[in-house]
Design a protein around this motif. Structure first.
Motif, mmCIF file in Angstrom:
data_model
loop_
_atom_site.group_PDB
_atom_site.id
_atom_site.type_symbol
_atom_site.label_atom_id
_atom_site.label_comp_id
_atom_site.label_asym_id
_atom_site.label_seq_id
_atom_site.Cartn_x
_atom_site.Cartn_y
_atom_site.Cartn_z
ATOM 1 N N ASN A 1 -4.539 1.888 -5.975
ATOM 2 C CA ASN A 1 -3.401 1.149 -5.432
ATOM 3 C C ASN A 1 -3.713 0.649 -4.021
ATOM 4 O O ASN A 1 -3.356 -0.468 -3.640
ATOM 5 N N TYR A 2 -4.394 1.467 -3.261
ATOM 6 C CA TYR A 2 -4.765 1.060 -1.909
ATOM 7 C C TYR A 2 -5.758 -0.104 -1.923
ATOM 8 O O TYR A 2 -5.659 -1.052 -1.132
ATOM 9 N N PRO B 1 2.042 4.579 -0.976
ATOM 10 C CA PRO B 1 1.445 5.582 -1.863
ATOM 11 C C PRO B 1 2.399 6.025 -2.950
ATOM 12 O O PRO B 1 3.615 5.950 -2.804
ATOM 13 N N ALA C 1 0.802 -1.223 0.000
ATOM 14 C CA ALA C 1 0.000 0.000 0.000
ATOM 15 C C ALA C 1 0.834 1.270 0.000
ATOM 16 O O ALA C 1 0.373 2.328 0.420
ATOM 17 N N PRO D 1 -6.160 5.912 -4.792
ATOM 18 C CA PRO D 1 -7.158 4.979 -4.213
ATOM 19 C C PRO D 1 -7.115 3.575 -4.826
ATOM 20 O O PRO D 1 -7.298 2.576 -4.131
ATOM 21 N N ALA E 1 -3.990 -3.284 -2.627
ATOM 22 C CA ALA E 1 -3.221 -3.742 -1.468
ATOM 23 C C ALA E 1 -4.115 -4.459 -0.465
ATOM 24 O O ALA E 1 -3.737 -5.494 0.115
ATOM 25 N N TYR F 1 -2.073 10.685 -3.297
ATOM 26 C CA TYR F 1 -2.821 9.497 -2.845
ATOM 27 C C TYR F 1 -3.492 8.827 -4.047
ATOM 28 O O TYR F 1 -4.200 9.502 -4.828
#
Length: 272
Positions: free
Chosen positions: A34-35, A18, A16, A32, A38, A30
């Motif tokens: 990619n998060y 950034p 995660a 979103p 993860a 940021y």
């Protein structure tokens, strides 16, 4: 549990991270998507870890079961379970006039059966040309009686042959059974593996099949002798019935013919 949490946090930190965009002094951007990826990978890692634990527990249980099954019986198998075999009994008889030796040798070995049987039994002659001197109404009975003796000889020879082979093969069979018993009662780990046990079971089954086959051969030979004996009894009963039929059919006429003129002959008789 602490170790598991540490691994999860490390994975989250790596997955995660950034996206960094260097804009002047290095502002953090940021992302979103990619998060979300993860988090999804973290859930997959948790599922894989749970499955790994279950697999480990299953393997450990199987290993413990294998250890338990590999334990030997806590007794002396050979001392507790070995059975004493009953030896075969072979035929024997006195040979006062030299007529039983061949029979005894044949019934114990299966060799020389015909010679030994001929030596010990009354020989069966042949009518030859004299058969033509027998009245026609008596020929069927003479021939069937002769056939009964021939069938009896054949059945006796077959029975002697079967018994002789059984006794001749008995030592080899006993050796095989003894070897199987030794292997079955052995404390050697190599003789108690799964494959070894299955092989011994198969060997025991094959010995049983062989012995059953030998038993069937002997029973067939005995049954044949019983058939011949039944034929002999049947022929005797048939002969008695045929004699009674002839007596009923011809007896009165024969008695009348014999008694005809007897009174007149007696009355006409005079002292010389």
């Amino acid at each position: 549990m602490h170790r598991k949490l540490t691994l999860v946090l490390c994975a989250l930190a790596v997955l995660a991270a950034p996206a960094l965009a260097i804009l002047g002094v290095g502002d953090i951007v940021y992302d979103p998507s990619n998060y979300a990826q993860a988090v999804q990978r973290l859930l997959q890692l948790q599922q894989q870890y749970t499955q790994l634990v279950l697999t480990y527990q299953t393997l450990q249980s199987q290993y413990q079961q294998m250890l338990w099954m590999a334990q030997t019986v806590p007794v002396n198998m050979a001392l507790r379970y070995r059975a004493v075999p009953t030896p075969w009994q072979y035929s024997s008889a006195a040979d006062t006039y030299g007529t039983t030796g061949g029979w005894i040798a044949g019934i114990n070995t299966g060799l020389g059966i015909l010679a030994g049987y001929s030596q010990s039994t009354q020989s069966l002659g042949s009518y030859g040309a004299a058969l033509g001197n027998i009245p026609a109404d008596q020929l069927p009975r003479i021939k069937t009686n002769y056939a009964t003796v021939e069938l009896t000889d054949a059945a006796n020879l077959e029975t002697l042959q079967t018994i002789g082979h059984l006794r001749a093969n008995a030592p080899a069979v006993e050796t095989a059974i003894q070897g199987l018993e030794d292997d079955s009662l052995s404390a050697d780990p190599n003789m108690n593996t799964q494959i070894a046990v299955l092989n011994k079971i198969n060997a025991a089954h094959m010995i049983t099949v062989r012995n059953t086959q030998d038993t069937n051969k002997l029973l067939v030979a005995l049954a044949e002798e019983q058939i011949v004996d039944a034929k002999r009894k049947r022929d005797a009963e048939a002969q008695a019935i045929n004699n009674h039929i002839r007596f009923v059919a011809e007896g009165k006429a024969v008695m009348t013919a014999q008694a005809s003129g007897a009174s007149s002959a007696m009355l006409a008789w005079r002292l010389p």
